[in-house]
Design a protein around this motif. Structure first.
Motif, PDB file in Angstrom:
ATOM      1  N   CYS A 260       0.843  -1.179  -0.035  1.00 39.06           N
ATOM      2  CA  CYS A 260       0.084   0.065   0.065  1.00 39.06           C
ATOM      3  C   CYS A 260       0.794   1.268   0.157  1.00 39.06           C
ATOM      4  N   CYS A 263       0.245   3.218   3.543  1.00 43.09           N
ATOM      5  CA  CYS A 263       0.525   2.704   4.820  1.00 43.09           C
ATOM      6  C   CYS A 263       1.619   1.627   4.855  1.00 43.09           C
ATOM      7  N   CYS A 285      -5.910  -2.781   0.636  1.00 45.13           N
ATOM      8  CA  CYS A 285      -5.243  -2.696   1.508  1.00 45.13           C
ATOM      9  C   CYS A 285      -5.514  -3.748   2.722  1.00 45.13           C
ATOM     10  N   THR A 287      -4.752  -3.314   5.867  1.00 48.32           N
ATOM     11  CA  THR A 287      -4.781  -2.562   6.854  1.00 48.32           C
ATOM     12  C   THR A 287      -5.984  -1.911   6.910  1.00 48.32           C
ATOM     13  N   CYS A 296      -6.684   3.499   6.931  1.00 48.21           N
ATOM     14  CA  CYS A 296      -6.072   3.691   5.536  1.00 48.21           C
ATOM     15  C   CYS A 296      -7.247   3.533   4.593  1.00 48.21           C
ATOM     16  N   SER A 297      -6.982   3.920   3.356  1.00 47.41           N
ATOM     17  CA  SER A 297      -8.297   3.496   2.517  1.00 47.41           C
ATOM     18  C   SER A 297      -8.033   2.229   1.444  1.00 47.41           C
ATOM     19  N   HIS A 299      -7.395   1.056  -1.578  1.00 46.56           N
ATOM     20  CA  HIS A 299      -6.231   0.736  -2.552  1.00 46.56           C
ATOM     21  C   HIS A 299      -6.865  -0.322  -3.285  1.00 46.56           C
TER      22      HIS A 299
HETATM   23 ZN   LIG Z   1      -2.954   0.929   3.437  1.00 42.67          ZN
END
Ligand SMILES: [Zn+2]
Length: 480
Positions: A260, A263, A285, A287, A296-297, A299
């Motif tokens: 990612c 992150c 992602c 996370t 986090c988003s 991805h």
């Molecule tokens: Zn991430």
């Protein structure tokens, strides 16, 4: 303020425009969700937004947020980064009209049928539905010397094809890419060319990681029925995907390789049953998947999109390797300073000189000792001088050991390089990407969050090869 909202003390928030709501549209979106959860009315004066009038998830709002000033600055920075990365690494981009279409000269966001080649697209679908595999369709086209989609694309923009010196052939990956492309039944898919919809205000925006197909955006080349039928063939004919056939218990193609960009965590493979067609595999992602959007988003990237981008990037190097293996090695070495032959020679020279000096000091110490025995120097002077030379010698020995280790590393990398380049060369003729190719050639792939540039969905795919980075001679490479 957020605390007060959560505490129920606020029921109305007004900002000048949407961009005031967060540093970026993800944050802004998060805030709006919080508002709606707590029944807070939100008004953005300049953007004419009122959560009372609009659904909080109004389809045009996220687009406005993407387009808002603050995010625009962010976008342009990424455009530059993308262009630079594209030049260096052949970045994935959707800026090219699908084969069989041209960008409308009066509106670059719209597609018009390219009469010169559209019949080839129709024929691909016909052949495919008659039972031919993508491989055999590619063979037919090659036998008939039909100009490849790539070569044709470069001819339309009046530039020489970077594939010129390669045996420029149709490949099954290209054919499969076309069969899977909903553009051919007149639809825009997955937020590609979103701006067309944005301008018409009929975009269907679902979720950050789930763009829906919008039908009837341009003239179709095949009917939707034909297209859907072709997707069914695809499912029953697994060997036609650009991923090699795999057993389900195998590790995923890119496991441990995808990172990612935000992150730094690993992307994880997910499977989703797509309503219309088949099981869709995608990465997101890890996370984000575990800890949610506050950390986090998504991805989000589809397995097929990623696989095609990576395979085509590898094959770009394969073309170079096939043209001139030595030249590619030279270019890689040139781009990666420490591996350079010139540097290694310099290492060798320094090591040689140090070793000579170490031997010389041995002689000096011997002479000093003899001088002391013959009482030509005092014990005190002997002690001082011999200590000085011993210190110099000790320092040289440890430095030389260090240099020798680095030299050995460099030599190993050079040897590996030959192996790597041979491996790349083998990829010229492959139709599908295997785990072993990915592991042999690629260190890691950093995937950015989706972002929109001029209304087109972009994902930066930064492929870090084991052989480092090389400058690209062709600045206009993209995967369509
Ligand atoms: Zn991430």
């Amino acid at each position: 303020m957020m605390n007060d909202i959560e505490g129920g003390k606020i029921n109305l928030v007004i900002t000048k425009d949407l961009s005031r709501l967060g540093r970026n549209y993800i944050e802004a979106g998060r805030h709006r969700e919080l508002f709606s959860e707590h029944g807070v009315r939100y008004i953005a004066i300049h953007d004419n937004h009122d959560s009372l009038n609009d659904d909080a998830y109004n389809i045009s709002t996220p687009i406005k947020e993407i387009m808002n000033e603050m995010y625009a600055a962010e976008v342009s920075r990424k455009v530059r980064a993308t262009k630079k990365l594209m030049a260096n690494q052949g970045k994935f981009s959707n800026s090219r009209a699908p084969y069989g279409y041209l960008k409308d000269p009066t509106n670059k966001y719209m597609l018009v049928v390219d009469d010169k080649v559209s019949h080839n697209v129709v024929r691909i679908f016909e052949l495919y539905l008659s039972g031919k595999t993508a491989r055999s369709i590619a063979d037919i086209f090659n036998r008939e010397n039909i100009t490849t989609a790539n070569e044709y694309f470069y001819s339309t923009i009046g530039k020489p094809s970077p594939y010129k010196n390669n045996k420029n052939k149709w490949g099954s990956a290209t054919i499969m890419g076309m069969i899977k492309n909903p553009a051919y039944y007149g639809a825009m898919a997955n937020g590609k060319r979103k701006i067309a919809s944005f301008k018409n205000h009929n975009v269907v925006y679902n979720d950050m990681d789930d763009w829906i197909i919008v039908d009837d955006t341009h003239e179709p080349l095949v009917s939707k029925e034909v297209w859907l039928e072709a997707q069914q063939v695809k499912v029953s004919n697994k060997k036609d995907t650009v991923r090699c056939r795999r057993t389900t218990d195998e590790v995923s193609l890119f496991a441990g390789i995808l990172k990612c960009s935000d992150c730094g965590g690993n992307l994880a493979l997910k499977r989703r049953l797509n309503k219309t067609v088949d099981i869709k595999e995608y990465y997101q992602c890890g996370t984000y998947a575990q800890k949610g959007k506050n950390v986090c988003s998504a991805h989000y990237i589809e397995m097929d999109v990623l696989t095609e981008a990576v395979l085509s990037d590898i094959q770009r190097y394969a073309v170079l390797a096939a043209e001139d293996e030595k030249k590619l090695i030279d270019r890689i070495l040139k781009a990666n300073d420490t591996f350079q032959t010139k540097n290694l020679l310099r290492y060798e020279k320094t090591i040689r000189e140090s070793k000579n000096r170490i031997n010389e000091i041995d002689g000096i110490l011997q002479n000093l000792y003899e001088d002391k025995i013959s009482k030509e120097i005092t014990a005190d002077i002997f002690k001082r001088m011999s200590q000085k030379y011993r210190d110099e010698q000790t320092k040289l020995i440890s430095e030389t050991e260090q240099l020798e280790a680095e030299l050995a590393d460099g030599q190993r990398i050079q040897r590996d390089m030959n192996g790597l380049v041979k491996r790349i060369k083998e990829c010229l003729t492959i139709d599908c990407l295997t785990r072993s190719i990915v592991v042999d050639l690629i260190d890691k792939i950093v995937v950015s969050e989706n972002y929109s540039v001029d209304g087109e969905k972009n994902i930066d795919i930064d492929i870090v090869y084991k052989f480092g980075r090389i400058e690209d001679e062709e600045k206009e490479l993209s995967v369509g």
